[in-house]
Motif scaffolding. Structure first.
Motif, mmCIF file in Angstrom:
data_model
loop_
_atom_site.group_PDB
_atom_site.id
_atom_site.type_symbol
_atom_site.label_atom_id
_atom_site.label_comp_id
_atom_site.label_asym_id
_atom_site.label_seq_id
_atom_site.Cartn_x
_atom_site.Cartn_y
_atom_site.Cartn_z
ATOM 1 N N ALA A 224 0.825 -1.208 0.000
ATOM 2 C CA ALA A 224 0.000 0.000 0.000
ATOM 3 C C ALA A 224 0.858 1.255 0.000
ATOM 4 N N ALA A 225 0.437 2.234 -0.799
ATOM 5 C CA ALA A 225 1.062 3.556 -0.783
ATOM 6 C C ALA A 225 0.195 4.460 0.093
ATOM 7 N N VAL A 226 0.730 4.892 1.237
ATOM 8 C CA VAL A 226 -0.064 5.667 2.190
ATOM 9 C C VAL A 226 0.360 7.131 2.164
ATOM 10 N N PRO A 227 -0.553 8.040 2.495
ATOM 11 C CA PRO A 227 -0.204 9.464 2.502
ATOM 12 C C PRO A 227 0.856 9.777 3.559
ATOM 13 N N ASP A 228 1.857 10.486 3.155
ATOM 14 C CA ASP A 228 2.925 10.927 4.060
ATOM 15 C C ASP A 228 2.470 12.229 4.709
ATOM 16 N N ILE A 229 1.524 12.117 5.641
ATOM 17 C CA ILE A 229 0.873 13.289 6.226
ATOM 18 C C ILE A 229 1.854 14.178 6.973
ATOM 19 N N ASP A 230 2.932 13.607 7.478
ATOM 20 C CA ASP A 230 3.871 14.405 8.275
ATOM 21 C C ASP A 230 4.698 15.367 7.436
ATOM 22 N N ARG A 231 4.647 15.219 6.085
ATOM 23 C CA ARG A 231 5.439 16.120 5.239
ATOM 24 C C ARG A 231 4.657 16.685 4.062
ATOM 25 N N THR A 232 3.409 16.299 3.929
ATOM 26 C CA THR A 232 2.652 16.799 2.790
ATOM 27 C C THR A 232 2.218 18.245 3.004
ATOM 28 N N GLN A 233 1.883 18.915 1.906
ATOM 29 C CA GLN A 233 1.341 20.270 1.959
ATOM 30 C C GLN A 233 -0.137 20.296 1.590
ATOM 31 N N HIS A 234 -0.587 19.262 0.917
ATOM 32 C CA HIS A 234 -1.992 19.211 0.493
ATOM 33 C C HIS A 234 -2.480 17.774 0.629
ATOM 34 N N VAL B 151 -2.514 6.010 11.317
ATOM 35 C CA VAL B 151 -2.161 7.409 11.523
ATOM 36 C C VAL B 151 -2.718 7.900 12.856
ATOM 37 N N PRO B 152 -2.107 7.457 13.986
ATOM 38 C CA PRO B 152 -2.581 7.926 15.291
ATOM 39 C C PRO B 152 -2.373 9.427 15.451
ATOM 40 N N ASP B 153 -3.210 10.029 16.296
ATOM 41 C CA ASP B 153 -3.167 11.475 16.547
ATOM 42 C C ASP B 153 -3.344 12.250 15.245
ATOM 43 N N PHE B 154 -4.380 11.906 14.504
ATOM 44 C CA PHE B 154 -4.635 12.602 13.245
ATOM 45 C C PHE B 154 -4.835 14.096 13.477
ATOM 46 N N ARG B 155 -5.575 14.458 14.520
ATOM 47 C CA ARG B 155 -5.817 15.879 14.787
ATOM 48 C C ARG B 155 -4.500 16.621 14.986
ATOM 49 N N GLY B 156 -3.594 16.046 15.782
ATOM 50 C CA GLY B 156 -2.303 16.690 16.006
ATOM 51 C C GLY B 156 -1.498 16.812 14.731
ATOM 52 N N ARG B 157 -1.572 15.799 13.885
ATOM 53 C CA ARG B 157 -0.826 15.843 12.627
ATOM 54 C C ARG B 157 -1.420 16.885 11.670
ATOM 55 N N VAL B 158 -2.735 17.078 11.725
ATOM 56 C CA VAL B 158 -3.341 18.136 10.906
ATOM 57 C C VAL B 158 -2.907 19.509 11.415
ATOM 58 N N ARG B 159 -2.826 19.668 12.732
ATOM 59 C CA ARG B 159 -2.336 20.945 13.282
ATOM 60 C C ARG B 159 -0.924 21.247 12.755
ATOM 61 N N GLU B 160 -0.081 20.236 12.743
ATOM 62 C CA GLU B 160 1.281 20.424 12.251
ATOM 63 C C GLU B 160 1.285 20.741 10.759
ATOM 64 N N LEU B 161 0.396 20.110 10.011
ATOM 65 C CA LEU B 161 0.274 20.397 8.579
ATOM 66 C C LEU B 161 -0.124 21.857 8.370
ATOM 67 N N HIS B 162 -1.104 22.309 9.167
ATOM 68 C CA HIS B 162 -1.533 23.705 9.062
ATOM 69 C C HIS B 162 -0.419 24.666 9.470
ATOM 70 N N ALA B 163 0.361 24.292 10.473
ATOM 71 C CA ALA B 163 1.439 25.171 10.943
ATOM 72 C C ALA B 163 2.493 25.400 9.873
ATOM 73 N N ARG B 164 2.658 24.441 8.959
ATOM 74 C CA ARG B 164 3.636 24.639 7.876
ATOM 75 C C ARG B 164 2.963 25.144 6.596
ATOM 76 N N GLY B 165 1.697 25.597 6.737
ATOM 77 C CA GLY B 165 1.012 26.227 5.617
ATOM 78 C C GLY B 165 0.256 25.276 4.715
ATOM 79 N N GLY B 166 0.042 24.045 5.153
ATOM 80 C CA GLY B 166 -0.654 23.066 4.328
ATOM 81 C C GLY B 166 -2.162 23.153 4.443
ATOM 82 N N ARG B 167 -2.864 22.392 3.567
ATOM 83 C CA ARG B 167 -4.327 22.417 3.525
ATOM 84 C C ARG B 167 -4.864 20.987 3.423
ATOM 85 N N VAL B 168 -6.073 20.807 3.984
ATOM 86 C CA VAL B 168 -6.773 19.529 3.933
ATOM 87 C C VAL B 168 -8.151 19.748 3.331
#
Length: 699
Positions: free
Chosen positions: A153-163, A181-198
């Motif tokens: 499986a190819a899984v999303p690299d949420i810890d480094r993605t921008q979109h 992907v445990p702590d999804f909410r925390g990982r989304v916060r980190e994504l937003h902190a680096r300017g990413g979008r979901v």
């Protein structure tokens, strides 16, 4: 007595969070997140705290039980094994009339996985059913066709993605599904902190959509149109594969581009109910330079074009250059290499009473399960072993499934409870409590957002007379061999098997070395590795498998069909439940009723339905009653009912669940519709009518 803190992994869901279990003797004092676990980083959800409820549940069986004319009778293990083995050998000596059903919890018990095959071989059963054809076979089919292995499986690299674009998935509730992907909410916060979008695409404004930047409602069952539109736009902007990817593909994207030529963006947009502006907005990240990833889950799996949907998801990541790219989608290289050590699986067909059906990984689709028990010829299933499963609540047409179970000559359930399914069994063999077992995340390392692995020894010693799941199936296997007069195999202890498998994996660690690291073995972030991971015969990505290309034409035909004028029913899940098997935990089921039918205010107004009113839901199978929940979170024309409820069948012994029974989503679902490539059941976009209970009684 002094208290002790034990480090282990939560076994309930795919997140595999690290937990700290504080005990005093056999009493669990607390369960908290382990901040030193590199994968979950201290996060846990309410399900982890419920492990104490499962361990101490007063309704949990502590010894084997046998059905009698007067009810259930406790028997000893040797008697249970001897009687089951004798009946199995007498009713079906060659195994042609026997079958196995394996439920979701089976995948969370590495030792049971390694031992279960011994029992199936002893019985001689060729037919296997599982929860996989209820929700995930499209993933495995596409992975096998494109990458050469059902588990690659190819899984999303949420810890480094921008979109990140999510279709039909709700990781805020699931902690990831076929994506650890445990702590999804925390990982989304980190994504937003680096300017990413979901962006989240779903007919309901889910818990995940509420933490996203953009929610896009879509008509259930039409995701194929949206995905085709995005892919068509990407191919126009990026006609050539990224250097590096082109070298590992068996051909160009030209056949795909040709297949899409018949569609217009406006036509696809109108079909799925997503505006062209939203299509363009979702396409933008995939034609830009920043890393992006698209991920589809339940909503795009449990429909008639599940495999086609997942193929297009892979193609969008591939065509945009985001496959095997940091911040895109990547192939994990976990501590235990399931892909490198196991065979690739496969795709074939199976003969059933309803004709030839597809078979992925050797399984018979669950849409044929009840039929095979109810058929009236020599092909009928007479003997059934149900391992950690509750198909009455999880399979389509639960009422017909119950009819089939009642017709069996012998049913054996491996279950800690008398459930809606196991109550039909002749014997129930209960495993020990969850804290009395060891644990290893065998199936979920290859789906993890980080290269990782962890082993947990038992937290508590076995209670007197208790047995683990693997001991039960292996000991019963030996008894069946004895009853048949055949030689039993040499059964290796699961720990020894796991040790050998770990040594054979790329990291080459021993089990002792892994066990000495209770916080888990962190092998670092995901990294590009596609050339090393492909398992196709030519070591190439198979871009356009013929069956999937042909399915594009099948989908095109459906765009000319006039849909039935009806509300469309979709499922949902909640972070405080897990399919059908956590409803006896008081701390999870407490609070307001969650088994409600969500519907849009305009749909409710049109039908004279008020919030909290009892309503009747009618499908072409049956009708059920529940409570209306009026909310703007629903797309108009769509209603939502959670799956996994309905603990109200007669004979139920679950005291807590009986007070929070709810109704079963799957009672409303038929078995005629399924994905023709995988046999996966259609559980999404079911046509229903909804009206106040009083009106239904009058009519």
């Amino acid at each position: 007595m002094m208290s002790q803190v034990h480090k282990r992994t939560c076994h309930i869901c795919e997140a595999n969070c690290g937990i700290l279990v504080e005990t005093q003797g056999r009493k669990v004092l607390s369960i908290k997140g382990n901040p030193d676990n590199p994968l979950s980083r201290g996060y846990i959800c309410p399900k982890a705290t419920a492990i104490a409820d499962l361990q101490d549940d007063p309704d949990r069986l502590r010894a084997p039980v046998k059905r009698t004319d007067d009810g259930w009778e406790e028997i000893d293990w040797d008697t249970a094994y001897r009687e089951i083995a004798a009946k199995t050998a007498s009713i079906d000596p060659d195994g042609t009339a026997s079958a196995f059903y394996r439920g979701n919890p089976s995948a969370h018990d590495y030792a049971l996985v390694l031992q279960s095959r011994h029992l199936q071989r002893a019985v001689g059963a060729k037919r296997s059913y599982s929860a996989s054809t209820l929700d995930q076979m499209p993933h495995h089919y596409v992975q096998y066709k494109m990458y050469g292995h059902v588990s690659l499986a190819a899984v999303p690299d949420i810890d480094r993605t921008q979109h990140l674009v999510i279709l039909g998935g709700n990781p805020m509730a699931s902690n990831g599904s076929l994506w650890t992907v445990p702590d999804f909410r925390g990982r989304v916060r980190e994504l937003h902190a680096r300017g990413g979008r979901v962006t989240v695409v779903d007919p309901r404004k889910t818990e995940t959509a509420k933490v996203a930047d953009h929610w896009v409602p879509i008509r259930p069952g039409t995701d194929t149109a949206l995905l085709l539109a995005i892919l068509k736009n990407v191919l126009e902007e990026k006609p050539d594969l990224r250097l590096g990817l082109s070298e590992v593909c068996d051909q160009s994207l030209d056949p795909v581009r040709d297949a899409l030529a018949q569609f217009e963006i406006a036509q696809l947009s109108a079909f799925c109910g997503v505006s062209e502006a939203d299509v363009a907005q979702m396409t933008a990240p995939f034609i830009g330079d920043e890393p992006a990833a698209i991920y589809g889950r339940m909503g795009v799996s449990v429909c008639e074009f599940g495999a086609l949907n997942h193929w297009i998801v892979q193609l969008i990541n591939l065509a945009s250059g985001n496959l095997d790219r940091e911040g895109g989608t990547m192939f994990p290289k976990p501590l235990f290499d399931l892909v490198g050590l196991n065979g690739p699986g496969g795709v074939s067909t199976v003969e059933t009473v309803r004709g030839t059906l597809p078979s992925v990984m050797g399984e018979t689709p669950m849409v044929a399960f009840a039929d095979e028990m109810l058929r009236e010829d020599d092909g009928r299933i007479k003997v059934l072993f149900v391992q950690s499963g509750n198909p009455v609540l999880s399979a389509p047409d639960g009422q017909r499934t119950e009819e089939g179970l009642a017709k069996l000559d012998l049913m054996v359930a491996f279950d800690p409870h008398i459930t809606e399914t196991s109550r039909h069994a002749d014997y129930i063999l209960p495993p020990c409590g969850p804290l009395e077992k060891d644990h290893f995340n065998m199936f979920f390392g290859p789906l993890s957002v980080r290269n990782f692995g962890a082993y947990s020894p038992p937290t508590l010693p076995l209670e007197e007379g208790a047995k683990t799941d693997w001991e039960i199936v292996s000991e019963l296997a030996i008894a069946v061999h004895a009853a048949k007069g055949s030689a039993a195999p040499n059964i290796q202890h699961p720990r020894e098997q796991l040790d050998g498998l770990l040594k054979a994996s790329p990291a080459g660690m021993t089990l002792a070395e892994v066990e000495a690291m209770p916080d888990g073995v962190d092998l670092g972030p995901l990294e590009p590795c596609i050339k090393d991971r492909l398992k196709t015969h030519d070591q190439k990505i198979h871009v356009a498998p013929a069956e999937l290309l042909a399915d594009v034409a099948r989908f095109a035909q459906t765009m000319n069909e006039v849909p039935e004028d009806a509300l469309r029913l979709i499922g949902r899940r909640h972070v405080r439940s897990n399919n059908s098997w956590l409803h006896n935990s008081r701390r999870l089921v407490k609070g307001p009723d969650r088994c409600t039918l969500m519907m849009h205010p305009e749909d409710a107004k049109l039908r004279g339905i008020d919030d909290g009113q009892t309503i009747t839901i009618q499908s072409d199978i049956t009708s059920i009653e529940t409570t209306a929940e009026i909310t703007d979170d629903m797309m108009q024309g769509v209603v939502s009912l959670p799956h996994g409820w309905g603990h109200n069948r007669s004979g139920l012994s679950w005291k807590t669940a009986a007070n929070h029974a709810g109704v079963s989503f799957n009672d409303l679902v038929g078995t005629k519709r399924f994905d023709v490539l995988t046999g996966n059941a259609v559980l999404n976009g079911i046509a229903v009518s909804v009206e106040p209970k009083e009106a239904a009684l009058v009519s």
